[in-house]
Structure formats: structure tokens, C-alpha cells
Design a protein around this motif. Sequence first.
Motif, PDB file in Angstrom:
ATOM      1  N   ALA A 117      31.013  -4.839 -28.179  1.00  0.00           N
ATOM      2  CA  ALA A 117      31.689  -6.135 -28.359  1.00  0.00           C
ATOM      3  C   ALA A 117      32.542  -6.459 -27.153  1.00  0.00           C
ATOM      4  CB  ALA A 117      32.546  -6.100 -29.626  1.00  0.00           C
ATOM      5  N   ALA A 118      32.684  -7.718 -26.886  1.00  0.00           N
ATOM      6  CA  ALA A 118      33.491  -8.154 -25.743  1.00  0.00           C
ATOM      7  C   ALA A 118      34.952  -7.849 -26.010  1.00  0.00           C
ATOM      8  CB  ALA A 118      33.286  -9.662 -25.517  1.00  0.00           C
ATOM      9  N   THR A 119      35.710  -7.758 -24.913  1.00  0.00           N
ATOM     10  CA  THR A 119      37.130  -7.425 -25.022  1.00  0.00           C
ATOM     11  C   THR A 119      37.886  -8.449 -25.846  1.00  0.00           C
ATOM     12  OG1 THR A 119      37.010  -6.393 -22.850  1.00  0.00           O
ATOM     13  CG2 THR A 119      39.186  -6.921 -23.682  1.00  0.00           C
ATOM     14  N   SER A 120      37.622  -9.697 -25.639  1.00  0.00           N
ATOM     15  CA  SER A 120      38.327 -10.743 -26.389  1.00  0.00           C
ATOM     16  C   SER A 120      38.016 -10.660 -27.871  1.00  0.00           C
ATOM     17  CB  SER A 120      37.945 -12.125 -25.853  1.00  0.00           C
ATOM     18  OG  SER A 120      36.554 -12.340 -25.985  1.00  0.00           O
ATOM     19  N   GLU A 121      36.776 -10.342 -28.223  1.00  0.00           N
ATOM     20  CA  GLU A 121      36.405 -10.215 -29.622  1.00  0.00           C
ATOM     21  C   GLU A 121      37.135  -9.054 -30.280  1.00  0.00           C
ATOM     22  OE1 GLU A 121      32.200  -9.867 -29.637  1.00  0.00           O
ATOM     23  OE2 GLU A 121      31.846 -12.020 -29.366  1.00  0.00           O
ATOM     24  N   LYS A 122      37.341  -7.974 -29.504  1.00  0.00           N
ATOM     25  CA  LYS A 122      38.094  -6.833 -30.046  1.00  0.00           C
ATOM     26  C   LYS A 122      39.519  -7.258 -30.391  1.00  0.00           C
ATOM     27  CE  LYS A 122      35.674  -3.002 -27.784  1.00  0.00           C
ATOM     28  NZ  LYS A 122      35.823  -1.812 -26.926  1.00  0.00           N
TER      29      LYS A 122
END
Length: 844
Positions: free
Chosen positions: A52-57
Amino acid sequence: MEEEELLKVLKEAKLKLEEKYSVRISFCALLLAIHSLQFFDSISTKLISEEAATSEKCVEILDGACKLVVSKFRNCDHEIEFYDKAYQLRRALVELRRESYPETPSWVDRVMLERDSASLYINDFLHRWNNVVDVNSIVMNESRLKELIAAPCSGVAVARFLDDIRPRLIELFQSLLTVKACHVAEVVSSLTDVPSTHILSYNTNQKEKDMYMMSKRLMNQERVINEIFETLAFQEKTTTSRPRGLFLLLGFSGAGKTEIAKDFAQHWYCDASRLVEIDMSEYELDPAACDSSKWSKRKHKNMWNRLAEIVGKRPYSVILLDKVDKASSIVTKILLRVLHGKTSDAKGNLVDFSKCIIFMTSSVGSDQLILSCTCYNRNQDLWEKYRSNPAEFFKNHDCIIKGSGCERLLFEVRKFFTSDMLYSLDKILLVENFQNLKSVMRLLLREIVREFTGERIVLQISDSAVHALSVITSPTYPLRKAVLEHIIPQLSSAEGHKKADVYIDTLIGTNELSFRFQSHEKDVDDWYFEQEGGTFDQLIANLRKKVEAVSMIFDLQSDLLNISDNSGQNPSMVQKLLQQLVQCNVMLTSSPLPIQPIEFACEKRISCNVVPCNFPTDEQKEKIVNACKRLQEIDSGIAKAASVIVDVLIKIIDAPFVSDNLPDKHFVFEGLDHDSKSGLVSCITDTIGDSFFTYVKLDTNSGEEVKNYLIEKVTETPCTVLLFDGVEFYDSVFYESLLQILDKGTLVDNEGLIVDFRRTTVILTSEAANKSRLADWFNYEHDVLINMAVNQNVKRYRTELFNWIDEMIIFDPILPENGRILRFSKIDVRFSQLLFHVYWHRDK
């Protein structure tokens, strides 16, 4: 992705999450969601995929924090701390109830501090939520609500109405509906097993708070706690493959070394279950082993696998290697590998110990702490020098015992452990024995009782009962085992009570424990805050009702999203939602249950403006005063004791009718026989008359009968002298009544009205004393004492009664009527020692 870009993304997500969950998200929570990404680099998680992308985390972390806040809100988690503080206050009030704790004044200070801090929290809780539970604080626009119900409306109109009232609701519950950094840390900790203290910035205030909480439990260990905290705080700023902390705790067994490790797991790593104890005596070389090399290899492998498994499952662990001095030298080589950061096993697999804390305990050299110079016993010359001037002797004497106890202990430690082991440690700390063992025993007793009974039972144990427990405890029979065998089984008598106070005491002159149970009927606000009954329980109930209503309103908004046609094409569903909204409005605006006021009999039966019918007249008072003067001229024990009582009665009569400044009026008489008691009763009756004197023989009357008679007597004649003959023969009803009279100066009659006993003088007689010792105080010859019958199997009463006794009068046991008397006041510092000498019998 840069931090600024992440922050921008999270600010956009923040608006959607606040709308979705009806919460407010703080800026600190956004920042921590970004900074907590570092804890996902090397640790896999269940909910957040590595792809998962950092922003989604970050958004998922915030989403989890919002769910956590909503869950806490709906489950009313704010009640947990309140009831914990209420229990703390109730416990403090019970423990401070007329118990002087003469041998543990520091314990009194501690309990008073607990009482004050708990009461401040409860008082703040009341003021904080008073506006929320007020019926006028949460009011919907009822006219608009009626319009929505009366006329056909669409889901859009209902949604607008809910949107209008939601900000007001969130504002009222802002402290419960705000996502803070601590909530983000809790979510990240649950996903990564990283302690929340290491996710949040560990500031100085938090450190001081944790140190204070630990020092409350680990008494007299502030120096050791501070040393460990300072070391761990410094190591946190460094990067190393070694464990975060390596400590060798020295001292006697039972000094609290294990409890120190347990508390650091609780406060440094937020979870006491992170503590793993390993008894190193299991790895002691077995003399019966045929092949020591095979035994060593097997133990070596077992030890390494055990340590590797611990840090493999939970890297942030506290490992306690107890009795490390018992382990064989082969096994301790493993510790050296860990201490030096060499963490590869035989297969080359890396084992990371850098996040764990290791405590090792040992009692090596502890005997050096209690050694003292006894050289003066070697010959007569040294003895003469010591006896003439001990201070000068120790100053000039060249003793074979060199250095202080700590220096000698460290010398023994250096001889026992290798230099490699000692140099690898961060700190070597001496855990000294408890300075106040009784306070420690009380603290441990609290924990054991709460562990087995929860918050249902509050226990008070007297100094004499603590002493009785300390007598039977030993290294082979620890306090916990003594409590489990002698106290916990007795608490089963309180199972029928929702809340109960248990008072543990000894029978006077013995080490035999006595248990008194009292149903806890009043709430803490009735008892301490002097408010009308049910105030706080009512507040909690109303607050819970408001929370339930607000949660239902938030759910209605979610339900509107599920309506297929928001243009009013599904009117039945909209009407159903409106009905639920009306129900929520009723819950928000409903008034609390009425409070039942407490009725006091003293306001009716003993009015400040009306003198009771049997109050002494001036003529009666003058007669009593003259009779008292004649008594004081008679040289006999009976006359002198009676004059003391009559003098107290005169002072009570002279005192203003409403006065708290009354003379000491609670007495115990010892040394009287049957004839001398009759003489005392006749002497007092002849002096003050039957109207102001009551004699009660307790071995022939039931407690209920005595209670009813006393209420009737004192209601008519408040200034009464009450003589209870044979206090050791009390039953439970009379004992509870007697404690009420002595402690509060009141009794409750059958109609629930309170009768004032504050102007009564109470005399208790007993035959529990050791008459041989009493005679010794009157300087009788030894042959008189040795031939004197000593009643060693007398019936006894609880020692706690002396908490309310102002004075003890001892009669000459040989000539009780005509002999002298000895008077001992409660304010005498020797009073507690006096009780031991008066009541102790050899067979007890």
C-alpha cells in the motif's frame, strides 16, 4: 512522499473522516500518523499491506484511531477511570477510619494523599459533565422537529436537520469525540506491538509521572527507579545492537527486585505482560549428571532458544533472569553474547535484542550488609574500652571488618562474577530492604485482595493485625502465602454483599486475627462529599443515557445514506427515522430520577432550640458538684474513679448544648472484680442519681434489646453515663451499635431517625487483662504475684476498640475497692505498649 505532501493528503482525508465518524481530529494526531510510519518498516502487520502507498497507510491509521474513539465513546470508557477513583476514595476513607496507625505515620500520609487526589478527580468530573447532563443543555429545535413529523418530508430535510444539531453534540462531548495522538499511538501499537510510550515522544512530564506511579508501589526505592529511568532515557537516544538496558540488581531475597522489573514492564513498555521471568537456578550444574559436557550443551541450547523465542515473539520485552548467580558458567556465556550484542545463533540467524531490557538479580554478598563489629567480645580489654566509651572505641578500633556494607558487597560481587560480565552492564544497583515493612505489607495486601475480589471489597487492617501477620511470615512462608491461607478464605463471608468493608484486627492481647464485616451501603458522595444520596451514580446514569442518545443520532445519519431515494420516495423509512429521532430527543431532555433526602433525628428529637425534658436542672447540677467534691476527698480506688466520671458529666452539662468541644468521655476500667463493680455502680448512682446513669450487663442481654433500650434512654436523657459490664461478651448487633456511638456519636432507631449520643459518657469494663501484671504495677511482692490466679483463657474483644478509648483506668487487682488506681490517657505515647503489657498472656 515528503512530510508536507503527506500532511496535505491527511488534511483532506481528515474532513471526510470527521464527517463519517462524527469526531474531531487533532493536528497532533495527523503528525503522529505520519511519524509512526517508521514503525512499519521492518515489522509486518495484519491490516496494512506492505504494498500500500504511504499516504494510504496514514489514512488507514487515522481511520483506525477514529473507530477507536467512537468505540470508547459508545462503550462509555470514561466511566472506568471514574469508578477506579471512586474505589480509591472509598478505600482511603475506610483505611483512615479512626485508625491511628501509630507505627506507620508515612502510610497515613500516603492514604490521605490518595484520598485527596481521588476526591479532586471526582469533583472535577462532576463539574466537567454537569452542563452535559443538564436537561437544558441539549435541546433540539422542537418546533422544526414537529414540522418534519407533521408534514411529508424527504430524507434530505431530515439530513439537514441532523447536520444542524450534530456540531452542537460534538462540541458538548468534545473531550470524548476528539482523536488525539494517544489514540493514534494505541492503534499503531496494536498493529506493530511497539509500546505506545515509544511511539509518542517520551517527555519529562511523562517520565516524572511514571516515576511517581512506580514509587507509590515500590516504597523506598526512588533512587533505584531514578537510576534505571536515566539509563533507559539515555540509551533510547543511541543506536546499538546491545539490549536497551542491562541491570544487575543486588540485595536480600524479598527486597523487591522482581517487582522493580515488573513495574518497568508496566510503565516503560505499557504492559506488565511483557515481563518474562526465567529462574536461573534451573540452569545450575547438576552434580548427578554423568556427562557434564552433554548437560552443558543441552542447557546452552535450551537457554539460547528460550531467549531467542522471547525476543522473536515480542522484541519489546523485559527479561528477568532471577538468581543469575545460581546458573552454571557455561550458561552465563550466552548472556555475554547477548550483552555484547553478538546476536547470531549457530546457524547464522540474527536475533535482535536491541529493543529488550534485561534485569538480572542476585543475593551474592548480601550478608555483608548486616555485618557489624563484634571485636569487643574477643577479650576483656576490648570489652572494657567498648563499655566505657562505645563511640570512641569504634572510632579508634582497627576492626577486621573493613569498609561499609555496600563496599564489602561489591567486593564479593567482583569475586563472583567475571569482569567481562560486570563491564557489560549498564548499572549495578543495590535494592535495599524496606524501611517500613508494615506499609509494604499493607500495599501487598491491597493488591492480593483486589486480585481475588475486584472492587467489591475494601479492607482495613490494623497495626496489630499487620504485626500478627509479620510474626508468621518468613522467607519460606512469604506474606502472599500467609494472606491466601489466613485472610482470603475468611472473605467468603462478604459474598452476599454487593459492596463490603472488612476490618481485620486482633483479639486484644493475642495474635489471633478477627474479622468484622460491614455492608457498604452509602456511596462515596454521600460519605465524603456530603451530598444527597445517589448524586454521582445519577450523574453517571444520565451521562450514559446522553451518550446512548447521541450515538443513536449519529447512526441515523448513516441510515439515511442507505435509503435508496433521498427525494422523499421512501416516506415510510423516513417516518421511521423521525420516530427514532423523537425517542432520542426524549432521552436527551429527560430529567434525572428524584433524590431521596436523608432525615436526621437530631434535628427533630434534640432540637437546638428546645432543651430535652430530662436535662439536669441547676439544683441537680449543684447537688452533683457537691457530691463530686466529697468523692474526691475519699482515698479509695472506687471513689477516685467515680469522681473522674462525675467530673466529666459536670463538664458536659456545662458545655453549650450545641458544641463539638466536649471532654474525653470514653473509658475502659480494668482490674475490677464482681464486688468492686457493684461498689462502683452504687457509688456513681448515689452521686448522680438513677436518671443520669445506666448499667448494662452484656453477658445476659441481647444486642438488639440493649440498642433499643439505649435509644429510648438517651432520647429522654442525653447527658447519661453508660456502663457496659463485660465488653468481651458483645454480640454483633451491640458491637456495631457501640462503634457507632464511639465513632460518630449517633445511633439510628427503627424509624431510620438518628439519635444523638455525643453527650453520653461511656465506660467499658473487662476481665481480659493479665491481673498478675497489673498487680506488679502496684508493687506487690513476688510471692503475692506467683500465687495469684491468672485467667489465661478469658474471652477477648477486638483491639480496635482502643482507637476510640480516651483513657484507661486500672484498679489494684488485690484491693480493687480500697486500693489505688492508675490512669493512662490515649495521648500518652506509651499507650500502645501499655496495651501489650496489660493484656498479653503467655499462652497466647
